[in-house]
Scaffold this motif. Structure first.
Motif, short mmCIF file in Angstrom:
data_model
loop_
_atom_site.label_atom_id
_atom_site.label_comp_id
_atom_site.label_asym_id
_atom_site.label_seq_id
_atom_site.Cartn_x
_atom_site.Cartn_y
_atom_site.Cartn_z
N LEU A 19 -13.60 5.76 -0.65
CA LEU A 19 -12.59 6.29 0.02
C LEU A 19 -12.51 6.45 1.42
O LEU A 19 -11.55 5.92 2.04
N ILE A 69 -6.95 0.70 17.15
CA ILE A 69 -6.41 1.73 16.06
C ILE A 69 -4.85 1.20 16.15
O ILE A 69 -4.06 1.19 14.95
N ALA A 70 -4.31 1.35 17.28
CA ALA A 70 -2.91 1.00 17.35
C ALA A 70 -2.46 -0.60 16.96
O ALA A 70 -1.49 -0.79 16.55
N SER A 120 -9.71 3.76 3.43
CA SER A 120 -8.96 4.42 4.27
C SER A 120 -8.52 4.01 5.58
O SER A 120 -7.53 4.02 6.39
N TRP A 121 -9.53 2.98 5.91
CA TRP A 121 -9.53 2.11 7.16
C TRP A 121 -8.81 0.74 6.90
O TRP A 121 -8.72 0.16 7.71
N ARG A 122 -8.46 0.39 5.60
CA ARG A 122 -7.67 -0.53 5.32
C ARG A 122 -8.49 -1.86 5.61
O ARG A 122 -7.92 -2.77 6.35
N VAL A 126 -10.93 10.27 16.08
CA VAL A 126 -11.45 9.37 14.89
C VAL A 126 -12.72 9.95 14.65
O VAL A 126 -13.61 10.32 15.69
N ASN A 127 -12.90 10.10 13.22
CA ASN A 127 -14.02 10.68 12.94
C ASN A 127 -15.48 9.79 12.77
O ASN A 127 -16.12 10.08 12.03
N PRO A 155 0.74 -1.13 0.04
CA PRO A 155 0.17 0.04 0.14
C PRO A 155 1.06 1.25 0.20
O PRO A 155 1.84 1.13 0.79
N LEU A 156 0.39 2.22 -0.64
CA LEU A 156 1.05 3.67 -0.73
C LEU A 156 1.27 4.24 0.65
O LEU A 156 0.25 4.21 1.34
N ALA A 180 -5.29 8.35 12.86
CA ALA A 180 -5.91 8.41 14.17
C ALA A 180 -5.18 8.08 15.25
O ALA A 180 -5.34 8.86 16.42
N LEU A 181 -4.30 7.34 14.99
CA LEU A 181 -3.33 6.83 16.01
C LEU A 181 -2.47 8.19 16.37
O LEU A 181 -2.38 8.74 17.69
N VAL A 225 -4.46 6.51 -1.33
CA VAL A 225 -5.40 6.50 -0.23
C VAL A 225 -5.04 6.49 1.29
O VAL A 225 -4.12 5.79 1.46
N PRO A 226 -5.31 7.50 2.03
CA PRO A 226 -4.71 7.91 3.04
C PRO A 226 -4.92 6.57 3.95
O PRO A 226 -5.84 5.97 3.96
N ASN A 227 -4.04 6.56 4.90
CA ASN A 227 -4.01 5.58 6.11
C ASN A 227 -4.64 6.13 7.19
O ASN A 227 -4.00 6.80 8.14
N ARG A 228 -6.06 5.99 7.57
CA ARG A 228 -6.68 6.64 8.77
C ARG A 228 -6.35 6.11 9.83
O ARG A 228 -6.50 6.65 11.16
N ILE A 229 -5.78 5.02 9.99
CA ILE A 229 -5.32 3.98 11.16
C ILE A 229 -4.21 4.85 11.66
O ILE A 229 -4.03 5.03 12.66
N ALA A 230 -3.20 5.06 10.79
CA ALA A 230 -1.99 5.80 11.43
C ALA A 230 -2.52 7.29 11.78
O ALA A 230 -2.10 7.90 12.85
N ALA A 271 -4.23 -2.24 14.92
CA ALA A 271 -4.47 -2.44 13.44
C ALA A 271 -3.15 -1.85 12.77
O ALA A 271 -2.26 -2.37 11.91
N LEU A 272 -2.63 -0.76 13.33
CA LEU A 272 -1.32 -0.10 12.59
C LEU A 272 -0.14 -0.82 12.85
O LEU A 272 0.82 -1.19 12.07
#
Lengths: 341, 341
Positions: B116, B57-58, B120-122, A66-67, A8-9, A60-61, A53-58, B60-61
């Motif tokens: 998207l 979140i942590a 972004s949550w992979r 978290v939205n 993944p990018l 959010a951490l 595609v952004p990585n929200r997991i990173a 998963a990352l």
DNA sequence: TTGAAAGCGCTAACAT
DNA sequence: ATGTTAGCGCTTTCAA
């Protein structure tokens, strides 16, 4: 095509492709901070070209934001909850918050599981149906440190905020209307209630009000399983074969009420002269039946909207974090099956 | 009560409370690796006492594993999609995967946004309704590097796997049954179709089959907005006032079909002698009408089950990653409104 | 069976 | 307006 490594990018890829630092790339992609128009263009170009595609997991951490708003409801098959959801979505659209749905199937143990799963993603808020829950669920919510809005019901203690109607009052209002219309031999048809607290409360409010007028429920019929027209037919046939002298039937939801209506029309009953009917929920879908079933609007969409708004308001910095309690007033819709003219 | 710092608990807190290293606490909480019974007890005790909720979140990352499956559908108000979802949930229960629902409202732009957001949550996989989508959505899915199952429809090119029915074939099968029953003046009532590709394909299959028999659709009536009984009534009145000689009405869904049925019964039509009716979907809910509307079961639950199974199968290490294409066969249910006896 | 170190990919906070 | 540094809370990997 060459075979690019199927990794993944990351921001770094965009950074290298655009010749801009990771930090600035991040700013562009989030639209935060001042970035020159030139760099912004370069970055957006590169991101689009790569398909980043952004990585929200990173994200959010790193930001501990978290939205997500957890929405926990018993069922989707009910027609009631999709409307609440659409109120929530409508209000959240335009904010950066996103609803995430969890289903409990009316089972407290499943509610616990779903809640734990949800909270482990550290959402910005929780909207959850009902006030009755297991001790474990209760303490998870109380300790979560995020806004919690309990919806649909106001008869009880809220952990934090709540938006809903009083189902006892809804039952009372219906009973009053029925009595005023002159009905006296009243039957009740509804779900087996151990899990459905709101139906139970309506029943309690209903019987209590009848009781004050010196009237007892003449007969009752319970069922398990989803609401469907056929169920309503069957139950109506059952209760009337047992108690043929009933002059009113109160159903715990519109779907079985509509089934009952179909049955009675088939059999040639005079409605509402010989027998009156009422359901609950105000399901639009059913407009178009031969008679409009009397019902009570449960303010579902408005409940969703107000609940979402409470979550949004809590995000405002320094906003009053005081719990909000909103009791909406259900509206009786007499339709064609309650008022004898 | 003292005022503990309102900071979410971490593994470290559990570690300190139990006197066990963070690493071992992590192992206990995930049930992975060998841990002595004694330590396991200590850790679980401490975690429970503190009310620790893991931070996915942590997790998963760190592990680059997310136990989420994105399910993207057009709507929840439709009664169709909740059934697909329940098939998905049923199959995923017992695995460690969790469905997450996204709604597109039949809008391609919203689909892009939702997609998207989801990607972004992979997630570990995507289940998405339909085969037609914007180029942006298409390339996001193609590049996601996770299993993608497109559902509901098989008439077209799938990105990866697909499970559904052929709606052209469904239209054809219905047309054949109608012709065989001897109807000749046939009207169509349905949604405005630009967005609803499946309804459009049914219509195409339907008209093509009639055409081969030398018959043209005699009249048609389109509407926008959700399906509801009242809509069906209104549309039926409209089409029959224009074309009173129609002997069959094909509705693009059961809800408007049921509304039409109500209307025709009200007006004293002889069904299915004078006029026949058919809908689409096999909505159980509506059993219990005065007549059983002819319909076609769209295999919704089975579609959900099979789609989820495909995602699960892909998780197996070294499993065949070949795309799976499944076309289910819809079943015509003639009910009481199609076969003249 | 347990522990220590090194990062996952991003962003807050602080330079410059 | 842009870059640098130091983590976020967990798990992987390797060592004991």
């Amino acid at each position: 095509m060459s075979t690019p490594p199927k990794r993944p990018l990351t921001l770094r890829d965009v950074s290298e492709a655009s010749g801009v630092s990771e930090m600035t790339v991040s700013r562009v992609l989030r639209g935060k901070g001042d970035v020159s128009e030139a760099t912004r263009k370069k970055v957006q170009e590169a991101a689009r070209a790569l398909g980043y595609v952004p990585n929200r997991i990173a994200g959010a951490l790193a930001s501990s934001h978290v939205n997500l708003v957890s929405v926990i409801i018993p069922s989707l098959g009910n027609m009631v909850f999709p409307e609440v959801l659409s109120g929530i979505s409508a209000t959240l659209d335009g904010s950066d918050l996103q609803p995430v749905i969890g289903i409990t199937d009316y089972q407290p143990e499943k509610e616990e599981k779903v809640l734990l799963e949800m909270l482990s993603w550290r959402p910005s808020g929780v909207i959850i149906a009902g006030l009755e829950r297991s001790e474990a669920s209760h303490s998870m919510l109380a300790a979560a440190g995020i806004p919690v809005v309990e919806i649909m019901d106001t008869d009880g203690e809220a952990i934090d905020s709540c938006v809903g109607i009083s189902h006892r009052r809804a039952g009372r209002m219906t009973a009053e209307a029925i009595l005023e219309a002159g009905y006296r031999k009243i039957g009740f048809l509804g779900t087996k209630m151990p899990q459905d607290h709101r139906a139970r409360k309506r029943f309690e409010g209903f019987t209590r009000t009848l009781g004050k007028a010196g009237i007892e429920i003449a007969d009752r019929e319970f069922y398990a399983g989803g609401s469907a027209l056929m169920k309503g037919r069957e139950m109506t046939e059952a209760i009337l074969s047992r108690s043929p002298d009933l002059d009113f039937l109160y159903y715990s939801n519109d779907m079985i009420g509509a089934g009952g209506l179909m049955y009675l029309l088939d059999k040639g009953y005079d409605i509402p002269g010989q027998i009156g009917l009422a359901g609950f929920n105000g399901v639009e879908l059913l407009g178009g039946l031969p008679r409009r079933l009397a019902t009570m609007d449960a303010c579902r969409r408005e409940i969703g909207e107000k609940a979402a708004q409470i979550i949004l308001d809590r995000k405002v910095e320094g906003a009053d974090p005081a719990p909000v309690h909103i009791e909406l007033t259900p509206k009786l819709q007499p339709g064609d099956t309650l008022l004898r003219t």
